[in-house]
Scaffold this motif. Structure first.
Motif, PDB file in Angstrom:
ATOM      1  N   SER A   1       0.830  -1.205   0.000  1.00  0.00           N
ATOM      2  CA  SER A   1       0.000   0.000   0.000  1.00  0.00           C
ATOM      3  C   SER A   1       0.863   1.253   0.000  1.00  0.00           C
ATOM      4  O   SER A   1       1.999   1.240   0.511  1.00  0.00           O
ATOM      5  CB  SER A   1      -0.902   0.031   1.242  1.00  0.00           C
ATOM      6  OG  SER A   1      -1.793  -1.058   1.252  1.00  0.00           O
TER       7      SER A   1
ATOM      8  N   ARG B   1       0.056   5.753   0.254  1.00  0.00           N
ATOM      9  CA  ARG B   1      -0.887   6.854   0.253  1.00  0.00           C
ATOM     10  C   ARG B   1      -0.222   8.067  -0.378  1.00  0.00           C
ATOM     11  O   ARG B   1       0.773   8.567   0.145  1.00  0.00           O
ATOM     12  CB  ARG B   1      -1.380   7.202   1.662  1.00  0.00           C
ATOM     13  CG  ARG B   1      -2.515   8.235   1.621  1.00  0.00           C
ATOM     14  CD  ARG B   1      -3.056   8.563   2.985  1.00  0.00           C
ATOM     15  NE  ARG B   1      -2.185   9.452   3.739  1.00  0.00           N
ATOM     16  CZ  ARG B   1      -2.588  10.203   4.762  1.00  0.00           C
ATOM     17  NH1 ARG B   1      -3.861  10.161   5.145  1.00  0.00           N
ATOM     18  NH2 ARG B   1      -1.735  10.973   5.406  1.00  0.00           N
TER      19      ARG B   1
ATOM     20  N   TYR C   1      -5.888  13.134  -1.099  1.00  0.00           N
ATOM     21  CA  TYR C   1      -5.130  11.896  -0.958  1.00  0.00           C
ATOM     22  C   TYR C   1      -5.627  10.853  -1.953  1.00  0.00           C
ATOM     23  O   TYR C   1      -6.767  10.885  -2.405  1.00  0.00           O
ATOM     24  CB  TYR C   1      -5.291  11.334   0.459  1.00  0.00           C
ATOM     25  CG  TYR C   1      -4.870  12.276   1.549  1.00  0.00           C
ATOM     26  CD1 TYR C   1      -5.808  13.068   2.215  1.00  0.00           C
ATOM     27  CD2 TYR C   1      -3.527  12.394   1.919  1.00  0.00           C
ATOM     28  CE1 TYR C   1      -5.423  13.938   3.202  1.00  0.00           C
ATOM     29  CE2 TYR C   1      -3.143  13.266   2.921  1.00  0.00           C
ATOM     30  CZ  TYR C   1      -4.095  14.031   3.556  1.00  0.00           C
ATOM     31  OH  TYR C   1      -3.709  14.898   4.552  1.00  0.00           O
TER      32      TYR C   1
ATOM     33  N   GLN D   1      -5.373   6.828  -1.489  1.00  0.00           N
ATOM     34  CA  GLN D   1      -4.940   5.631  -0.785  1.00  0.00           C
ATOM     35  C   GLN D   1      -4.967   4.473  -1.768  1.00  0.00           C
ATOM     36  O   GLN D   1      -6.008   4.202  -2.388  1.00  0.00           O
ATOM     37  CB  GLN D   1      -5.869   5.334   0.391  1.00  0.00           C
ATOM     38  CG  GLN D   1      -5.534   4.060   1.143  1.00  0.00           C
ATOM     39  CD  GLN D   1      -4.221   4.138   1.891  1.00  0.00           C
ATOM     40  OE1 GLN D   1      -3.933   5.142   2.538  1.00  0.00           O
ATOM     41  NE2 GLN D   1      -3.408   3.090   1.812  1.00  0.00           N
TER      42      GLN D   1
END
Length: 128
Positions: free
Chosen positions: A17, A19, A80, A82
């Motif tokens: 992941s 962000r 953002y 994500q």
């Protein structure tokens, strides 16, 4: 100085992941429609996600739907992206952009409307 600055890119393994952040200076971001775009090596730029100026509409291209989430923090004047469950095909330079509040999401990321502001991009590399 009026600008958008992306950050948060980097090298991540498949399944990982990241962000991405897009911070605005010199103007108030919450007034604008927001888009995230990306350009992979050797490919054309594509619209990935958008959020309407009212935040009531969000959109994701099918290949990232369920894995990416767009959001906005007006107090920080930042948006953002994500990105979860990253795949090698997500490797690209990611750009954020801000457009007029009347722009329809997803029209402006699907048809590349002229945006008021663009960031310089942040590189995301998904590789083992």
């Amino acid at each position: 100085q009026v600008q958008l600055v992306e950050s948060g890119g980097g090298l991540v393994q498949p399944g990982g992941s990241l962000r991405l952040s897009c911070a605005a200076s010199g103007f108030t971001l919450d007034y604008y429609a927001i888009g995230w775009f990306r350009q992979a090596p050797g490919k054309e730029r594509e619209g990935v996600s958008c959020m309407s100026s009212s935040d009531s509409i969000t959109y994701y291209i099918p290949s990232v739907k369920g894995r990416f989430t767009i959001s906005r923090d007006n107090a920080k004047n930042t948006v953002y992206l994500q990105m979860n469950s990253l795949k090698s095909e997500d490797t690209a330079v990611y750009y954020c952009a801000a457009g007029p509040p009347y722009y329809p999401c997803p029209g402006y990321v699907q048809k590349f409307y002229d945006m008021d502001y663009w960031g310089e991009g942040t590189l995301v590399t998904v590789s083992s």
